[in-house]
Design a protein around this motif. Structure first.
Motif, PDB file in Angstrom:
ATOM      1  N   ILE A 160       4.568   9.513   2.989  1.00 26.43           N
ATOM      2  CA  ILE A 160       5.027   8.534   4.077  1.00 26.43           C
ATOM      3  C   ILE A 160       3.841   7.929   5.123  1.00 26.43           C
ATOM      4  O   ILE A 160       3.389   6.697   5.143  1.00 26.43           O
ATOM      5  N   ASP A 161       3.007   9.202   5.394  1.00 29.81           N
ATOM      6  CA  ASP A 161       1.831   8.893   6.080  1.00 29.81           C
ATOM      7  C   ASP A 161       1.050   8.015   5.267  1.00 29.81           C
ATOM      8  O   ASP A 161       0.386   6.838   5.991  1.00 29.81           O
ATOM      9  N   GLN A 162       0.580   8.360   4.106  1.00 31.44           N
ATOM     10  CA  GLN A 162      -0.444   7.648   3.409  1.00 31.44           C
ATOM     11  C   GLN A 162       0.103   6.182   2.964  1.00 31.44           C
ATOM     12  O   GLN A 162      -0.759   5.286   2.901  1.00 31.44           O
ATOM     13  N   ALA A 163       1.409   6.094   2.831  1.00 28.15           N
ATOM     14  CA  ALA A 163       1.828   4.717   2.454  1.00 28.15           C
ATOM     15  C   ALA A 163       1.874   3.824   3.681  1.00 28.15           C
ATOM     16  O   ALA A 163       1.325   2.412   3.573  1.00 28.15           O
ATOM     17  N   LEU A 164       1.868   4.521   4.904  1.00 23.42           N
ATOM     18  CA  LEU A 164       1.844   3.485   6.328  1.00 23.42           C
ATOM     19  C   LEU A 164       0.168   3.333   6.288  1.00 23.42           C
ATOM     20  O   LEU A 164      -0.111   2.242   6.725  1.00 23.42           O
ATOM     21  N   VAL A 165      -0.605   4.215   6.215  1.00 24.68           N
ATOM     22  CA  VAL A 165      -1.980   4.209   6.218  1.00 24.68           C
ATOM     23  C   VAL A 165      -2.470   2.856   5.373  1.00 24.68           C
ATOM     24  O   VAL A 165      -3.346   2.203   5.526  1.00 24.68           O
TER      25      VAL A 165
ATOM     26  N   THR B 176      -0.791   0.659   4.317  1.00 20.06           N
ATOM     27  CA  THR B 176      -0.189  -0.698   4.787  1.00 20.06           C
ATOM     28  C   THR B 176      -1.035  -1.317   5.902  1.00 20.06           C
ATOM     29  O   THR B 176      -1.491  -2.406   5.955  1.00 20.06           O
ATOM     30  N   GLU B 177      -1.617  -0.117   6.703  1.00 18.74           N
ATOM     31  CA  GLU B 177      -2.506  -0.697   7.858  1.00 18.74           C
ATOM     32  C   GLU B 177      -3.761  -1.384   7.187  1.00 18.74           C
ATOM     33  O   GLU B 177      -4.395  -2.300   7.766  1.00 18.74           O
ATOM     34  N   THR B 178      -4.038  -0.564   6.272  1.00 14.92           N
ATOM     35  CA  THR B 178      -5.366  -1.294   5.561  1.00 14.92           C
ATOM     36  C   THR B 178      -5.290  -2.687   5.168  1.00 14.92           C
ATOM     37  O   THR B 178      -6.092  -3.785   5.078  1.00 14.92           O
ATOM     38  N   LEU B 179      -4.204  -2.687   4.285  1.00 16.51           N
ATOM     39  CA  LEU B 179      -3.914  -4.098   3.949  1.00 16.51           C
ATOM     40  C   LEU B 179      -3.934  -5.024   4.873  1.00 16.51           C
ATOM     41  O   LEU B 179      -4.349  -6.280   4.744  1.00 16.51           O
ATOM     42  N   GLY B 180      -3.172  -4.644   5.941  1.00 19.50           N
ATOM     43  CA  GLY B 180      -2.978  -5.574   7.235  1.00 19.50           C
ATOM     44  C   GLY B 180      -4.511  -5.873   7.961  1.00 19.50           C
ATOM     45  O   GLY B 180      -4.726  -7.186   8.189  1.00 19.50           O
ATOM     46  N   ALA B 181      -5.297  -4.837   8.114  1.00 25.54           N
ATOM     47  CA  ALA B 181      -6.649  -5.266   8.518  1.00 25.54           C
ATOM     48  C   ALA B 181      -7.504  -5.880   7.617  1.00 25.54           C
ATOM     49  O   ALA B 181      -8.344  -6.681   8.144  1.00 25.54           O
TER      50      ALA B 181
ATOM     51  N   ALA C  66     -20.941  -8.799   3.798  1.00 24.41           N
ATOM     52  CA  ALA C  66     -21.432  -7.339   3.974  1.00 24.41           C
ATOM     53  C   ALA C  66     -20.458  -7.014   5.293  1.00 24.41           C
ATOM     54  O   ALA C  66     -19.918  -5.795   5.470  1.00 24.41           O
ATOM     55  N   ASN C  67     -19.858  -8.081   5.775  1.00 24.67           N
ATOM     56  CA  ASN C  67     -18.723  -7.965   7.027  1.00 24.67           C
ATOM     57  C   ASN C  67     -17.391  -7.663   6.571  1.00 24.67           C
ATOM     58  O   ASN C  67     -16.346  -7.647   7.338  1.00 24.67           O
ATOM     59  N   SER C  68     -17.153  -8.192   5.192  1.00 25.48           N
ATOM     60  CA  SER C  68     -16.150  -8.284   4.721  1.00 25.48           C
ATOM     61  C   SER C  68     -15.449  -6.926   4.046  1.00 25.48           C
ATOM     62  O   SER C  68     -15.929  -6.580   3.127  1.00 25.48           O
ATOM     63  N   PRO C  69     -14.175  -6.386   4.374  1.00 29.67           N
ATOM     64  CA  PRO C  69     -13.831  -5.013   3.923  1.00 29.67           C
ATOM     65  C   PRO C  69     -13.651  -5.295   2.365  1.00 29.67           C
ATOM     66  O   PRO C  69     -13.550  -4.556   1.794  1.00 29.67           O
ATOM     67  N   LEU C  70     -13.355  -6.455   1.836  1.00 21.68           N
ATOM     68  CA  LEU C  70     -12.981  -6.775   0.652  1.00 21.68           C
ATOM     69  C   LEU C  70     -14.206  -7.306  -0.283  1.00 21.68           C
ATOM     70  O   LEU C  70     -14.027  -7.199  -1.446  1.00 21.68           O
TER      71      LEU C  70
END
Lengths: 206, 198
Positions: free
Chosen positions: A30-35, A37-42, A79-83
């Motif tokens: 669950i912890d990893q799933a929330l992480v 999700t946070e990454t996707l949101g960021a 370079a500033n884009s995490p994607l």
């Protein structure tokens, strides 16, 4: 232990009684799933974009599809884009915008040529966006048109195209003219040749 | 018996029935579905519905009339709306009314004869959409005309932005002249979703 279909959260199945380790495994997942999700949101909507121009005059010879050598990076935020995690433009390869990661891009190319002498009856100018150095076929997309046979002065052309790229693929802006004069002709400096693109999708997302 | 959390309603085992395997199963599945649902808009944006189709074989020559671009290869498509060998893109039925940007480069091949300067040479993108309420279909066209310059083939770049629902889109070359030309292999048709119509 079994796993849920999406986030692969482990849960006990064959045990009659849930063990402490089962709860621990579930909590970790669950912890990893929330992480995730946070990454996707960021990262959401932080696609890379880049725009480069040729401020100085560039000479375009007759009947030669010529890659524009860019001297100004108006925008280069890969370079500033995490994607993207990498710049698209490097002064060391001044004609290229190179994909740092697999992606789908929308690319816009535009440029003007100062026609000092009218092109005559069989004349045309062209702006293309080229993939990996291509000079023909599906690797080159763009616009070609014929100014009036007696027309002189700045003539502009633009094109829009969409590409699926793998990491390392590069796009170039190439310009062309042909006609009666021997040339060469110069690119416009007031509204200089420009190649701009933005990532619009990631092939890996599902 | 399980209790439920006050906001999301996640099931959990009560002290009277602690550590039932079914409670863990229900809790894991509930969290899984909710997390996935919360990720949905992010995934939808990052995996923006879009497609790129390419003609791989030059069409048959014609002098006057129209010829559709045929998709011999699909360079990219996460919509499921393209078919190899087809000539139209179909919007997924599940997609809400949406803004789409369509574009194409139509490369014009010289099939026979010496092209005549000024012969009509035009690209067209056709988009058909369906009204949500009346179910009536309407069609709009976008054109770019680059008449023949007799300089070894014409290049037509065109694009259009339209709101569509249950729509289809295609690209066509239109000619009216005196020598045979056709859609050249390498021509591309593409589209990308810009967002919902609200």
């Amino acid at each position: 232990m079994r796993k849920t279909p999406y986030e692969r959260i482990r849960y006990p199945w064959t045990d009659d009684v849930v063990a402490a380790t089962d709860v621990q495994a579930m909590a970790q997942d669950i912890d990893q799933a929330l992480v995730a999700t946070e990454t996707l949101g960021a990262n959401f909507s932080r696609f890379a974009s880049v725009a480069v121009t040729r401020a100085a005059v560039q000479s375009i010879p007759k009947a030669a599809l010529t890659a524009i050598s860019f001297d100004t990076a108006v925008l280069n935020n890969g370079a500033n884009s995490p994607l993207a995690n990498g710049a698209w433009f490097s002064a060391g390869s001044p004609t290229r915008l190179t994909a740092p990661v697999p992606c789908v891009v929308l690319a816009s190319g535009a440029g003007g040529i100062n026609i000092g002498t009218a092109l005559g009856v069989n004349g045309a100018i062209q702006v293309t966006i080229a993939l990996n150095g291509a000079s023909g076929g599906s690797g080159v997309q763009g616009e070609k048109w014929a100014p009036g046979s007696t027309t002189t002065g700045q003539q502009w052309t633009s094109a829009l195209s969409m590409w699926k790229l793998v990491a390392g693929d590069f796009l170039e802006l190439k310009m062309f003219w042909t006609g009666t004069p021997a040339g060469p002709f110069n690119t416009d400096t007031v509204s200089p040749p420009t190649l701009s693109l933005m990532m619009v999708a990631l092939p890996a997302v599902s | 018996m399980s209790g439920n959390t006050p906001v999301q309603g996640y099931p959990y085992p009560l002290t009277t029935d602690f550590a039932d395997v079914q409670d863990s199963f229900r809790l894991a599945m509930a969290i899984d579905e909710d997390v996935r649902a919360e990720q949905a808009p992010f995934r939808a944006f990052l995996g923006r519905p879009s497609f790129i189709a390419r003609q791989t074989v030059t069409g048959s020559g014609f002098i006057a009339g129209s010829q559709g671009m045929t998709f011999g290869a699909i360079d990219w498509d996460n919509t499921g709306g393209l078919v190899v060998g087809g000539s139209t893109w179909t919007q997924p039925n599940s997609q809400q009314p949406s803004w789409w940007l369509f574009g194409a480069t139509v490369l014009v091949s010289i099939v026979s004869g010496t092209p005549v300067v000024g012969d009509l040479c035009m690209g067209k993108i056709t988009v058909t959409t369906t009204d949500q309420v009346t179910n009536v279909s309407t069609t709009t066209n976008a054109y770019q005309r680059n008449d023949d310059s007799n300089t070894n083939g014409e290049w037509i770049n065109l694009f259009t932005m339209v709101p569509i629902f249950h729509g289809v889109a295609s690209c066509t070359l239109i000619l009216n002249g005196s020598t045979q030309k056709a859609v050249l292999a390498g021509s591309r048709f593409w589209g990308m979703n810009l967002g919902p119509v609200t």
